[in-house]
Design a protein around this motif. Structure first.
Motif, PDB file in Angstrom:
ATOM      1  N   ASN A  68       0.834  -1.201   0.000  1.00  0.00           N
ATOM      2  CA  ASN A  68       0.000   0.000   0.000  1.00  0.00           C
ATOM      3  C   ASN A  68       0.871   1.254   0.000  1.00  0.00           C
ATOM      4  OD1 ASN A  68      -1.246   2.314   1.440  1.00  0.00           O
ATOM      5  ND2 ASN A  68      -3.045   1.005   1.643  1.00  0.00           N
ATOM      6  N   ALA A  69       1.832   1.332   0.923  1.00  0.00           N
ATOM      7  CA  ALA A  69       2.676   2.523   1.038  1.00  0.00           C
ATOM      8  C   ALA A  69       3.634   2.647  -0.145  1.00  0.00           C
ATOM      9  CB  ALA A  69       3.462   2.485   2.349  1.00  0.00           C
ATOM     10  N   LEU A  70       4.182   1.527  -0.596  1.00  0.00           N
ATOM     11  CA  LEU A  70       5.123   1.574  -1.710  1.00  0.00           C
ATOM     12  C   LEU A  70       4.447   2.074  -2.984  1.00  0.00           C
ATOM     13  CD1 LEU A  70       7.931   0.986  -2.877  1.00  0.00           C
ATOM     14  CD2 LEU A  70       7.163  -1.383  -3.257  1.00  0.00           C
ATOM     15  N   SER A  71       3.187   1.744  -3.165  1.00  0.00           N
ATOM     16  CA  SER A  71       2.493   2.167  -4.390  1.00  0.00           C
ATOM     17  C   SER A  71       2.511   3.691  -4.535  1.00  0.00           C
ATOM     18  CB  SER A  71       1.049   1.643  -4.403  1.00  0.00           C
ATOM     19  OG  SER A  71       0.257   2.268  -3.408  1.00  0.00           O
ATOM     20  N   ARG A  72       2.430   4.411  -3.434  1.00  0.00           N
ATOM     21  CA  ARG A  72       2.473   5.873  -3.504  1.00  0.00           C
ATOM     22  C   ARG A  72       3.874   6.373  -3.857  1.00  0.00           C
ATOM     23  NH1 ARG A  72      -1.497   4.871   0.063  1.00  0.00           N
ATOM     24  NH2 ARG A  72      -0.165   4.587   1.888  1.00  0.00           N
ATOM     25  N   ARG A  73       4.882   5.651  -3.421  1.00  0.00           N
ATOM     26  CA  ARG A  73       6.265   6.063  -3.682  1.00  0.00           C
ATOM     27  C   ARG A  73       6.719   5.726  -5.101  1.00  0.00           C
ATOM     28  NH1 ARG A  73       4.901   5.659   1.269  1.00  0.00           N
ATOM     29  NH2 ARG A  73       5.941   6.966   2.849  1.00  0.00           N
ATOM     30  N   LEU A  74       6.012   4.857  -5.769  1.00  0.00           N
ATOM     31  CA  LEU A  74       6.315   4.529  -7.156  1.00  0.00           C
ATOM     32  C   LEU A  74       5.449   5.311  -8.149  1.00  0.00           C
ATOM     33  CD1 LEU A  74       6.654   0.634  -6.916  1.00  0.00           C
ATOM     34  CD2 LEU A  74       8.506   2.272  -7.327  1.00  0.00           C
ATOM     35  N   LYS A  75       4.492   6.050  -7.637  1.00  0.00           N
ATOM     36  CA  LYS A  75       3.495   6.682  -8.500  1.00  0.00           C
ATOM     37  C   LYS A  75       4.115   7.610  -9.540  1.00  0.00           C
ATOM     38  CE  LYS A  75      -0.851   9.265  -8.329  1.00  0.00           C
ATOM     39  NZ  LYS A  75      -1.869   9.902  -7.442  1.00  0.00           N
ATOM     40  N   LEU A  76       5.063   8.431  -9.133  1.00  0.00           N
ATOM     41  CA  LEU A  76       5.639   9.421 -10.048  1.00  0.00           C
ATOM     42  C   LEU A  76       6.342   8.771 -11.233  1.00  0.00           C
ATOM     43  CD1 LEU A  76       7.062  12.198  -7.682  1.00  0.00           C
ATOM     44  CD2 LEU A  76       5.081  12.341  -9.210  1.00  0.00           C
ATOM     45  N   SER A  77       6.895   7.582 -11.005  1.00  0.00           N
ATOM     46  CA  SER A  77       7.606   6.899 -12.085  1.00  0.00           C
ATOM     47  C   SER A  77       6.718   5.914 -12.843  1.00  0.00           C
ATOM     48  CB  SER A  77       8.831   6.173 -11.530  1.00  0.00           C
ATOM     49  OG  SER A  77       8.445   5.203 -10.562  1.00  0.00           O
ATOM     50  N   GLY A  78       5.448   5.843 -12.486  1.00  0.00           N
ATOM     51  CA  GLY A  78       4.524   4.936 -13.161  1.00  0.00           C
ATOM     52  C   GLY A  78       4.584   3.513 -12.661  1.00  0.00           C
ATOM     53  N   GLY A  79       5.317   3.288 -11.554  1.00  0.00           N
ATOM     54  CA  GLY A  79       5.403   1.943 -11.001  1.00  0.00           C
ATOM     55  C   GLY A  79       4.179   1.584 -10.175  1.00  0.00           C
ATOM     56  N   LEU A  80       4.029   0.303  -9.893  1.00  0.00           N
ATOM     57  CA  LEU A  80       2.880  -0.207  -9.146  1.00  0.00           C
ATOM     58  C   LEU A  80       3.348  -1.228  -8.113  1.00  0.00           C
ATOM     59  CD1 LEU A  80       0.532  -0.829 -12.199  1.00  0.00           C
ATOM     60  CD2 LEU A  80       0.179   0.938 -10.460  1.00  0.00           C
ATOM     61  N   ALA A  81       2.609  -1.339  -7.025  1.00  0.00           N
ATOM     62  CA  ALA A  81       2.892  -2.356  -6.017  1.00  0.00           C
ATOM     63  C   ALA A  81       1.581  -2.985  -5.572  1.00  0.00           C
ATOM     64  CB  ALA A  81       3.620  -1.748  -4.817  1.00  0.00           C
ATOM     65  N   PHE A  82       1.610  -4.287  -5.332  1.00  0.00           N
ATOM     66  CA  PHE A  82       0.416  -5.024  -4.928  1.00  0.00           C
ATOM     67  C   PHE A  82       0.767  -6.058  -3.868  1.00  0.00           C
ATOM     68  CE2 PHE A  82       0.045  -3.985  -9.464  1.00  0.00           C
ATOM     69  CZ  PHE A  82      -1.050  -3.132  -9.411  1.00  0.00           C
ATOM     70  N   ALA A  83      -0.204  -6.386  -3.030  1.00  0.00           N
ATOM     71  CA  ALA A  83      -0.088  -7.500  -2.097  1.00  0.00           C
ATOM     72  C   ALA A  83      -0.955  -8.641  -2.608  1.00  0.00           C
ATOM     73  CB  ALA A  83      -0.549  -7.080  -0.702  1.00  0.00           C
ATOM     74  N   VAL A  84      -0.506  -9.871  -2.386  1.00  0.00           N
ATOM     75  CA  VAL A  84      -1.297 -11.012  -2.831  1.00  0.00           C
ATOM     76  C   VAL A  84      -1.386 -12.076  -1.747  1.00  0.00           C
ATOM     77  CG1 VAL A  84      -0.591 -10.623  -5.237  1.00  0.00           C
ATOM     78  CG2 VAL A  84       0.593 -12.339  -3.884  1.00  0.00           C
ATOM     79  N   HIS A  85      -2.534 -12.715  -1.698  1.00  0.00           N
ATOM     80  CA  HIS A  85      -2.722 -13.942  -0.915  1.00  0.00           C
ATOM     81  C   HIS A  85      -2.742 -15.087  -1.914  1.00  0.00           C
ATOM     82  CE1 HIS A  85      -4.304 -17.168   1.391  1.00  0.00           C
ATOM     83  NE2 HIS A  85      -5.554 -17.038   0.993  1.00  0.00           N
ATOM     84  N   PRO A  86      -1.746 -15.984  -1.864  1.00  0.00           N
ATOM     85  CA  PRO A  86      -1.684 -17.037  -2.885  1.00  0.00           C
ATOM     86  C   PRO A  86      -2.706 -18.144  -2.710  1.00  0.00           C
ATOM     87  CG  PRO A  86       0.096 -17.300  -1.311  1.00  0.00           C
ATOM     88  CD  PRO A  86      -0.591 -16.006  -0.955  1.00  0.00           C
ATOM     89  N   GLY A  87      -3.246 -18.302  -1.498  1.00  0.00           N
ATOM     90  CA  GLY A  87      -4.160 -19.401  -1.215  1.00  0.00           C
ATOM     91  C   GLY A  87      -3.491 -20.431  -0.335  1.00  0.00           C
ATOM     92  N   GLY A  88      -4.242 -21.406   0.097  1.00  0.00           N
ATOM     93  CA  GLY A  88      -3.699 -22.499   0.894  1.00  0.00           C
ATOM     94  C   GLY A  88      -2.993 -23.494   0.001  1.00  0.00           C
ATOM     95  N   ILE A  89      -1.721 -23.758   0.298  1.00  0.00           N
ATOM     96  CA  ILE A  89      -0.899 -24.641  -0.533  1.00  0.00           C
ATOM     97  C   ILE A  89       0.046 -25.414   0.380  1.00  0.00           C
ATOM     98  CG2 ILE A  89       0.699 -24.760  -2.498  1.00  0.00           C
ATOM     99  CD1 ILE A  89      -0.410 -21.467  -2.329  1.00  0.00           C
ATOM    100  N   PHE A  90       0.238 -26.684   0.121  1.00  0.00           N
ATOM    101  CA  PHE A  90       1.256 -27.435   0.854  1.00  0.00           C
ATOM    102  C   PHE A  90       2.612 -27.176   0.191  1.00  0.00           C
ATOM    103  CE2 PHE A  90      -2.340 -30.201   2.259  1.00  0.00           C
ATOM    104  CZ  PHE A  90      -2.153 -30.018   3.625  1.00  0.00           C
ATOM    105  N   THR A  91       3.480 -26.478   0.901  1.00  0.00           N
ATOM    106  CA  THR A  91       4.821 -26.148   0.415  1.00  0.00           C
ATOM    107  C   THR A  91       5.784 -26.271   1.591  1.00  0.00           C
ATOM    108  OG1 THR A  91       4.856 -23.783   0.985  1.00  0.00           O
ATOM    109  CG2 THR A  91       3.737 -24.399  -1.069  1.00  0.00           C
ATOM    110  N   PRO A  92       7.090 -26.038   1.361  1.00  0.00           N
ATOM    111  CA  PRO A  92       8.019 -26.051   2.497  1.00  0.00           C
ATOM    112  C   PRO A  92       7.737 -24.984   3.553  1.00  0.00           C
ATOM    113  CG  PRO A  92       9.214 -26.372   0.447  1.00  0.00           C
ATOM    114  CD  PRO A  92       7.796 -26.031   0.073  1.00  0.00           C
ATOM    115  N   LEU A  93       6.805 -24.060   3.285  1.00  0.00           N
ATOM    116  CA  LEU A  93       6.449 -23.048   4.276  1.00  0.00           C
ATOM    117  C   LEU A  93       5.928 -23.694   5.564  1.00  0.00           C
ATOM    118  CD1 LEU A  93       6.284 -19.911   4.557  1.00  0.00           C
ATOM    119  CD2 LEU A  93       3.907 -20.077   3.827  1.00  0.00           C
ATOM    120  N   GLN A  94       5.374 -24.909   5.452  1.00  0.00           N
ATOM    121  CA  GLN A  94       4.835 -25.592   6.630  1.00  0.00           C
ATOM    122  C   GLN A  94       5.894 -26.348   7.441  1.00  0.00           C
ATOM    123  OE1 GLN A  94       2.984 -26.179   3.540  1.00  0.00           O
ATOM    124  NE2 GLN A  94       1.425 -24.688   4.038  1.00  0.00           N
TER     125      GLN A  94
END
Length: 325
Positions: free
Chosen positions: A199-225
């Motif tokens: 959210n905050a980074l998106s404002r800091r990239l605005k002047l250069s046309g950059g974008l920032a997003f957060a994502v929830h990938p979903g429930g997945i069995f990976t080494p994260l567990q």
């Protein structure tokens, strides 16, 4: 951004769309991407999809042998460079090397993380989940910012989670210096931090046309567990008593290829050009959580994770902490 921006676009994709489907019509020839955690789980599938569409992909790696084995069969322009998100000196060294080596940086995907880990400290004493998932990526992004700023239409994707619902930022005790350590609350706080960061980074990239997003990938069995004992995953309903995925998990969990889809959509979709800083899930913008819905625990974004004032407060705090580290 405004919380009203958290409105699904009907993107044309769905919860079980795959990374390959999301990038099918995308051309990334000439683009340069950095993907943390890009040699296991959904990070590996993210790298596979980016490289398949022509991007040059750089993966910061903590364990070179493990990365080499995982990446050996992947075609495309893929490079590994040593870095450990828990070690600020190595993050700074990596960022400096990229500044020297790269002419541009089109995509920064902050994918790596830890989940529900035992209590430990990183950096100058930061709680490790906050320190790795948020502060490590904050330091990395700061170190690469001029590259992002000087690349037209650069994008940054921060991997958050529905676990942000567990906890807002614990402003008076982020590092659990006084309260008893709670591994799930610490994880939830870190995932809220990832969303607020975008959210905050998106404002800091605005002047250069950059974008920032957060994502929830979903429930997945990976080494994260890896820090979760089988008994805890049974109690959570993820595994049956036989240790195999439960019916709930089979119905709701995604494959790593499906789990990477929202990351790839946020990184490449033209549909998001006018929606900086939003939180995404299921390859679309997430709706605001409906509190009494039976799906409130699993879907949507809670207001505390997309609050502009909180995002700016966290950014200032993170700058102060990083400056003092």
């Amino acid at each position: 951004m405004s919380i009203s921006d958290q409105a699904p676009l009907q993107s044309g994709f769905h919860a079980k769309s795959t990374a390959a489907e999301v990038v099918a019509d995308i051309d990334l020839a000439g683009k340069i991407a950095i993907v943390t955690g890009g040699y296991s789980g959904i990070g590996l599938e993210t790298v596979r999809a980016l490289a398949s569409k022509g991007a040059k992909v750089i993966i910061p790696v903590r364990t070179e042998a493990k990365a080499s084995e995982a990446l050996a069969a992947l075609p495309g322009d893929i490079t590994t460079v040593p870095m450990d998100l828990a070690d600020l000196a190595s993050v700074r060294q990596f960022a400096a090397a990229m500044q020297d080596a790269l002419p541009r940086l089109d995509l920064l995907i902050n994918n790596a993380g830890v989940m529900a880990s035992p209590q430990s400290r990183v950096g100058p004493g930061w709680e490790s989940q906050f320190g790795i998932c948020h502060m490590g990526h904050f330091a990395l992004t700061q170190g690469l910012f001029s590259l992002l700023e000087n690349t037209p239409d650069a994008r940054v994707v921060a991997l958050s989670s529905t676990a942000h619902k567990i906890s807002d930022i614990i402003w008076d005790d982020i590092n659990f210096d006084r309260m008893p350590y709670d591994k799930w609350r610490a994880y939830g706080q870190a995932k809220t931090a990832n969303a607020l960061f975008a959210n905050a980074l998106s404002r800091r990239l605005k002047l250069s046309g950059g974008l920032a997003f957060a994502v929830h990938p979903g429930g997945i069995f990976t080494p994260l567990q890896r820090h979760l004992p089988k008994e805890e995953m049974i109690a959570l309903g993820w595994l049956g008593e036989d240790g195999e995925p439960s019916e709930l998990a089979k119905a709701g969990f995604k494959t790593p290829q499906q789990g990477a889809s929202t990351t790839l959509w946020a990184a490449t979709s033209p549909q998001l050009v006018s929606r900086p800083g939003v939180y995404c899930e299921n390859a679309d913008i997430a709706a605001v959580t409906v509190p009494d819905s039976p799906m409130a625990r699993y879907m949507g974004v809670d207001p505390h994770a997309c609050d502009d004032d909180s995002a700016e407060r966290l950014w200032r705090l993170s700058e102060d902490w990083l400056g003092a580290a």
